[in-house]
Design a protein around this motif. Structure first.
Motif, short mmCIF file in Angstrom:
data_model
loop_
_atom_site.label_atom_id
_atom_site.label_comp_id
_atom_site.label_asym_id
_atom_site.label_seq_id
_atom_site.Cartn_x
_atom_site.Cartn_y
_atom_site.Cartn_z
N SER A 126 50.81 73.71 0.70
CA SER A 126 52.09 73.29 0.12
C SER A 126 52.80 72.29 1.02
CB SER A 126 52.98 74.50 -0.14
OG SER A 126 53.28 75.14 1.08
N GLU A 127 52.39 72.24 2.29
CA GLU A 127 53.14 71.38 3.20
C GLU A 127 52.35 71.17 4.49
OE1 GLU A 127 56.69 73.39 4.45
OE2 GLU A 127 57.44 71.67 5.60
N THR A 128 52.39 69.94 5.01
CA THR A 128 51.88 69.71 6.36
C THR A 128 53.09 69.63 7.28
OG1 THR A 128 49.92 68.58 5.58
CG2 THR A 128 50.60 68.11 7.84
N ILE A 129 53.06 70.41 8.35
CA ILE A 129 54.24 70.53 9.20
C ILE A 129 54.13 69.54 10.36
CG2 ILE A 129 55.51 72.14 10.70
CD1 ILE A 129 54.38 74.34 8.75
N PRO A 130 55.11 68.65 10.51
CA PRO A 130 55.05 67.68 11.63
C PRO A 130 54.96 68.45 12.96
CG PRO A 130 56.90 67.21 10.14
CD PRO A 130 56.34 68.53 9.72
N ARG A 131 54.04 67.98 13.81
CA ARG A 131 53.75 68.72 15.04
C ARG A 131 54.74 68.39 16.16
NH1 ARG A 131 47.70 67.77 15.73
NH2 ARG A 131 48.47 65.90 16.71
N ASP A 132 55.48 67.27 15.99
CA ASP A 132 56.39 66.82 17.05
C ASP A 132 57.34 67.94 17.45
OD1 ASP A 132 55.18 64.54 16.37
OD2 ASP A 132 56.94 63.59 15.44
#
Ligand code: CTP
Ligand code: MG
Length: 221
Positions: A147-153
């Motif tokens: 459902s979502e790719t989570i920004p790793r920053d």
């Protein structure tokens, strides 16, 4: 800063499924509880060590460890085990600790330098926790679809030992909220928690594969 160490070994080790609680499992001939005790006791600031064990395992634990380490029955959840340890420390007359370090014995490779590191960082915070960068891409999954790719920053993976000013940890636990680690309780209570550099090899033993990996890491040290 005088510190007390709370070593958490009261879990059942269900996922490791070795027939004994995880703290009693051996890594290269030394039980995980013994490894954590040795690391904590090497740290000069730590004056008292409590080991939280499952109900019924107190005498086995006492056989494995020497005098000067206190064995205490843990609680139903990790958080309850920490709360019980804080109660024991509180009930002790005449000895006041400015700092408390909580450590999962499930991380048998934590070094005494890491204990020193989190305690030193308390000079500028209510809590100090070791963390390592996240290198995998993170996604949120619902059923079997993304459902979502989570920004790793800015994301890190957090380890133990975690150090706290004793008053801040006590106040945070008194709130009675649920949290996945002690730092989260202190954060929720408005405390300042800082991050120190964790150790990528300070892995958490959850499954048999993790135990095998920890053993291989010992070989290559
Ligand atoms: N822990 C604890 N008291 C509890 C539950 C957990 O002190 N009631 C401790 C465990 O002994 C462990 C740490 O918290 O060192 C992290 O928990 P986890 O890795 O989940 O260990 P276990 O609960 O033993 O394993 P499992 O969940 O597979 O049963
Ligand atoms: Mg568990």
């Amino acid at each position: 800063m005088n510190a007390a160490a709370i070593l958490l070994a009261a879990g059942g080790g269900e996922r490791l499924a070795s027939g004994v609680p995880k703290g009693f499992v051996e890594l290269d001939g030394r039980p995980l509880i013994v490894r954590s005790i040795d690391a904590a006791r090497e740290c000069l600031a730590i004056k008292v060590v409590l080991v939280m064990v499952p109900d019924g395992w107190e005498s086995r634990a006492s056989e494995l460890i020497d005098d000067g380490v206190e064995v205490v029955t843990g609680g139903e959840t990790r958080q309850r085990s920490v709360a019980r340890a804080l109660d024991v420390l509180e009930g002790r007359a005449g000895r006041v600790f400015e700092a408390v370090v909580c450590h999962d014995v499930a991380r048998p490779r934590a070094s005494s330098a890491l204990f020193d590191g989190v305690l030193a960082a308390l000079e500028r915070a209510d809590g100090a926790i070791p963390a390592v960068p996240v290198s995998d891409t993170l996604k949120r999954v619902e059923d079997d679809h993304v459902s979502e790719t989570i920004p790793r920053d800015g994301l890190v993976a957090v380890q133990t030992p975690q150090a706290f000013r004793a008053a801040a940890l006590r106040a945070a636990h008194a709130s009675g909220d649920d949290a996945t680690d002690d730092a989260a309780l202190v954060e929720q209570a408005g405390g300042k928690v800082v991050v120190v550099q964790g150790d990528p090899s300070n892995l958490k033993v959850t499954t048999v594969a993790d135990l095998a990996l920890a053993e291989r890491l010992l070989d290559t040290r």
